[in-house]
Design an enzyme around this catalytic site. Sequence first.
Site, PDB file in Angstrom:
ATOM      1  N   PRO A 138       0.735  -1.281   0.104  1.00  0.00           N
ATOM      2  CA  PRO A 138      -0.083   0.158   0.046  1.00  0.00           C
ATOM      3  C   PRO A 138       0.823   1.347   0.153  1.00  0.00           C
ATOM      4  O   PRO A 138       0.527   2.313  -0.722  1.00  0.00           O
ATOM      5  CB  PRO A 138      -0.866   0.097   1.246  1.00  0.00           C
ATOM      6  CG  PRO A 138      -0.964  -1.678   1.563  1.00  0.00           C
ATOM      7  CD  PRO A 138       0.374  -2.073   1.232  1.00  0.00           C
ATOM      8  N   GLU A 367       4.455  -2.272 -13.870  1.00  0.00           N
ATOM      9  CA  GLU A 367       5.668  -2.707 -14.190  1.00  0.00           C
ATOM     10  C   GLU A 367       6.712  -1.373 -14.493  1.00  0.00           C
ATOM     11  O   GLU A 367       7.461  -1.097 -15.428  1.00  0.00           O
ATOM     12  CB  GLU A 367       5.465  -3.153 -15.723  1.00  0.00           C
ATOM     13  CG  GLU A 367       4.640  -4.402 -15.666  1.00  0.00           C
ATOM     14  CD  GLU A 367       5.286  -5.612 -14.774  1.00  0.00           C
ATOM     15  OE1 GLU A 367       6.561  -5.555 -14.832  1.00  0.00           O
ATOM     16  OE2 GLU A 367       4.547  -6.545 -14.532  1.00  0.00           O
TER      17      GLU A 367
HETATM   18  P1  FAD Z   1       3.776   5.564  -6.381  1.00  0.00           P
HETATM   19  O1  FAD Z   1       5.097   4.878  -6.324  1.00  0.00           O
HETATM   20  O2  FAD Z   1       3.187   6.078  -5.301  1.00  0.00           O
HETATM   21  O3  FAD Z   1       3.704   6.837  -7.471  1.00  0.00           O
HETATM   22  C1  FAD Z   1       2.678   7.787  -7.793  1.00  0.00           C
HETATM   23  C2  FAD Z   1       3.405   8.952  -8.692  1.00  0.00           C
HETATM   24  O4  FAD Z   1       4.750   9.137  -8.242  1.00  0.00           O
HETATM   25  C3  FAD Z   1       3.711   8.041  -9.903  1.00  0.00           C
HETATM   26  O5  FAD Z   1       3.188   9.031 -11.297  1.00  0.00           O
HETATM   27  C4  FAD Z   1       5.124   7.816  -9.880  1.00  0.00           C
HETATM   28  O6  FAD Z   1       5.402   8.045 -11.553  1.00  0.00           O
HETATM   29  C5  FAD Z   1       5.434   9.185  -9.204  1.00  0.00           C
HETATM   30  N1  FAD Z   1       6.818   8.845  -8.775  1.00  0.00           N
HETATM   31  C6  FAD Z   1       7.129   7.817  -7.800  1.00  0.00           C
HETATM   32  N2  FAD Z   1       8.663   7.875  -7.638  1.00  0.00           N
HETATM   33  C7  FAD Z   1       9.043   8.992  -8.100  1.00  0.00           C
HETATM   34  C8  FAD Z   1      10.273   9.625  -8.197  1.00  0.00           C
HETATM   35  N3  FAD Z   1      11.400   9.279  -7.778  1.00  0.00           N
HETATM   36  N4  FAD Z   1      10.253  10.894  -8.930  1.00  0.00           N
HETATM   37  C9  FAD Z   1       9.234  11.450  -9.666  1.00  0.00           C
HETATM   38  N5  FAD Z   1       8.043  10.801  -9.554  1.00  0.00           N
HETATM   39  C10 FAD Z   1       8.024   9.557  -8.933  1.00  0.00           C
HETATM   40  N6  FAD Z   1       2.283  -4.973  -8.263  1.00  0.00           N
HETATM   41  C11 FAD Z   1       2.693  -6.295  -8.128  1.00  0.00           C
HETATM   42  O7  FAD Z   1       3.732  -6.204  -7.127  1.00  0.00           O
HETATM   43  N7  FAD Z   1       2.292  -7.292  -8.680  1.00  0.00           N
HETATM   44  C12 FAD Z   1       1.080  -7.148  -9.560  1.00  0.00           C
HETATM   45  O8  FAD Z   1       0.643  -8.226 -10.081  1.00  0.00           O
HETATM   46  C13 FAD Z   1       0.783  -5.875  -9.898  1.00  0.00           C
HETATM   47  N8  FAD Z   1      -0.339  -5.786 -10.903  1.00  0.00           N
HETATM   48  C14 FAD Z   1      -0.894  -4.641 -10.826  1.00  0.00           C
HETATM   49  C15 FAD Z   1      -2.201  -4.550 -11.379  1.00  0.00           C
HETATM   50  C16 FAD Z   1      -2.756  -3.227 -11.825  1.00  0.00           C
HETATM   51  C17 FAD Z   1      -3.910  -3.190 -12.376  1.00  0.00           C
HETATM   52  C18 FAD Z   1      -2.297  -2.020 -11.064  1.00  0.00           C
HETATM   53  C19 FAD Z   1      -2.633  -0.720 -11.271  1.00  0.00           C
HETATM   54  C20 FAD Z   1      -0.940  -2.137 -10.400  1.00  0.00           C
HETATM   55  C21 FAD Z   1      -0.282  -3.468 -10.243  1.00  0.00           C
HETATM   56  N9  FAD Z   1       0.686  -3.338  -9.503  1.00  0.00           N
HETATM   57  C22 FAD Z   1       1.388  -4.660  -9.294  1.00  0.00           C
HETATM   58  C23 FAD Z   1       1.339  -2.368  -8.691  1.00  0.00           C
HETATM   59  C24 FAD Z   1       2.228  -1.507  -9.632  1.00  0.00           C
HETATM   60  O9  FAD Z   1       3.545  -2.136 -10.072  1.00  0.00           O
HETATM   61  C25 FAD Z   1       2.359  -0.103  -8.989  1.00  0.00           C
HETATM   62  O10 FAD Z   1       1.093   0.472  -8.812  1.00  0.00           O
HETATM   63  C26 FAD Z   1       3.426   0.752  -9.430  1.00  0.00           C
HETATM   64  O11 FAD Z   1       4.634   0.412  -9.052  1.00  0.00           O
HETATM   65  C27 FAD Z   1       3.384   2.098  -8.921  1.00  0.00           C
HETATM   66  O12 FAD Z   1       3.310   2.332  -7.632  1.00  0.00           O
HETATM   67  P2  FAD Z   1       2.203   2.946  -6.764  1.00  0.00           P
HETATM   68  O13 FAD Z   1       0.846   2.864  -7.607  1.00  0.00           O
HETATM   69  O14 FAD Z   1       2.407   2.771  -5.436  1.00  0.00           O
HETATM   70  O15 FAD Z   1       2.623   4.472  -7.250  1.00  0.00           O
END
Ligand code: FAD
Length: 388
Positions: A138, A367
């Site tokens: 989360p 990804e």
């Molecule tokens: P955050 O990391 O909170 O990012 C929010 C925003 O901040 C984004 O725009 C991001 O680019 C930006 N950001 C983050 N870091 C930086 C930085 N250093 N500099 C500038 N901008 C930044 N995960 C799994 O492990 N297994 C799965 O099977 C899987 N399936 C998925 C299926 C779906 C439908 C979805 C939506 C997600 C899935 N995921 C899965 C998770 C997915 O990999 C994450 O949602 C993704 O890595 C982004 O993480 P977050 O959503 O927490 O966004």
Amino acid sequence: MSLSLSQLFALDSLLSPEELEIRSTVRKFGEQRIRPQIAQWFERGEIPVRELAVELGSLGVLGMHLQGYGCAGTSATAYGLACLELEAVDSGIRSLVSVQGSLAMFSLHHWGSEEQKRQWLPRLAAGTAIGCFGLTEPDFGSNPGGMRTHAKRDGGDWVLNGTKMWITNGSVADVAVVWARTEEGIRGFVVPTGTPGFSAPEIRSKLSLRASVTSELVLEDVRLPDAAMLPLAHGLRGPLTSLGEARFGIIFGALGAARDCLETAVEYARSRRVFDKSLAAYQLTQAKIADMALEVGKGHLLAYHLGRLKDRGELGADQVSLGKLNNVREALEVARQCRTILGANGITLEYPVLRHANNLESVLTYEGTSEVHQLTIGKALTGESAFR
Ligand code: FAD
């Protein structure tokens, strides 16, 4: 006479007869088995994963480019083409295949013990068992190194606690590859989902990837034997290498969604009459179509090039970022632009374009988000890390 995108770019000349054959088999499966039902599955937010997994297993696309243990052992390019054809129907179907083959199966194949491979890979390849991959939490998505899920030794056992979020196939999986913090760094664990303390509530109310199961994984004192740890994965390199495999499939897959949108828009423009002639005969429409065809065609050339590099064992993570960033970002733009050509009809499930566009919002984020891939490419070119 009108040309297809593939004819215009002479794309098929870059593929071997075997690759063309595999592509045509997967395309036929997508068109005949999935296409007639996909809008309904998307609308209901329900997909018969178990049934489909067995059919996809028979088709040979689960863990398709892995060797042995019941896997087909094709080229990486052939795997990419299969992803492209499946995503031409829906990103949710390609997600099922990516997570099963590239995340769960690749992790077992690459990092697992002989016993773990023998126990799980043949069933996962056949689709009689379903796998998932739990890395995201989360509070930790783009920065998985911050994960809180942990595994502690207790005698000869491991005890896992924590929560994973957004896990594809989570609530339908038989086995979860779960990444957890230990005293010796981040390690991977093979968790049979029937283990006491494991639960996977489904995440509903999604507006994207509705034909895909997405879940939370909750681990409450999940006790596993010592042999449940993936012996060869040490640190974040483990999950990140597996993610590279799935990203590779997405480089191709996103083009499938874009191609489907473009073909739909061209066909629609040719038959739709506005004012006193065909929508396709207006210069503005043609400019949109030409610009989109350029992006989708260039995306194919990039994907095929990266596929050849991977087949030669020369593909690097920075290059995967180039492909994932470009092809998903462009596919999403194409889907949105195609939606404009369809006017109001474009917002319905009768046509695939807004479904693809909505799906691609997830593909843009999972990804590695676009921003994360920009930072990876930026670091490669400047030598400066701007991640934190
Ligand atoms: P955050 O990391 O909170 O990012 C929010 C925003 O901040 C984004 O725009 C991001 O680019 C930006 N950001 C983050 N870091 C930086 C930085 N250093 N500099 C500038 N901008 C930044 N995960 C799994 O492990 N297994 C799965 O099977 C899987 N399936 C998925 C299926 C779906 C439908 C979805 C939506 C997600 C899935 N995921 C899965 C998770 C997915 O990999 C994450 O949602 C993704 O890595 C982004 O993480 P977050 O959503 O927490 O966004």
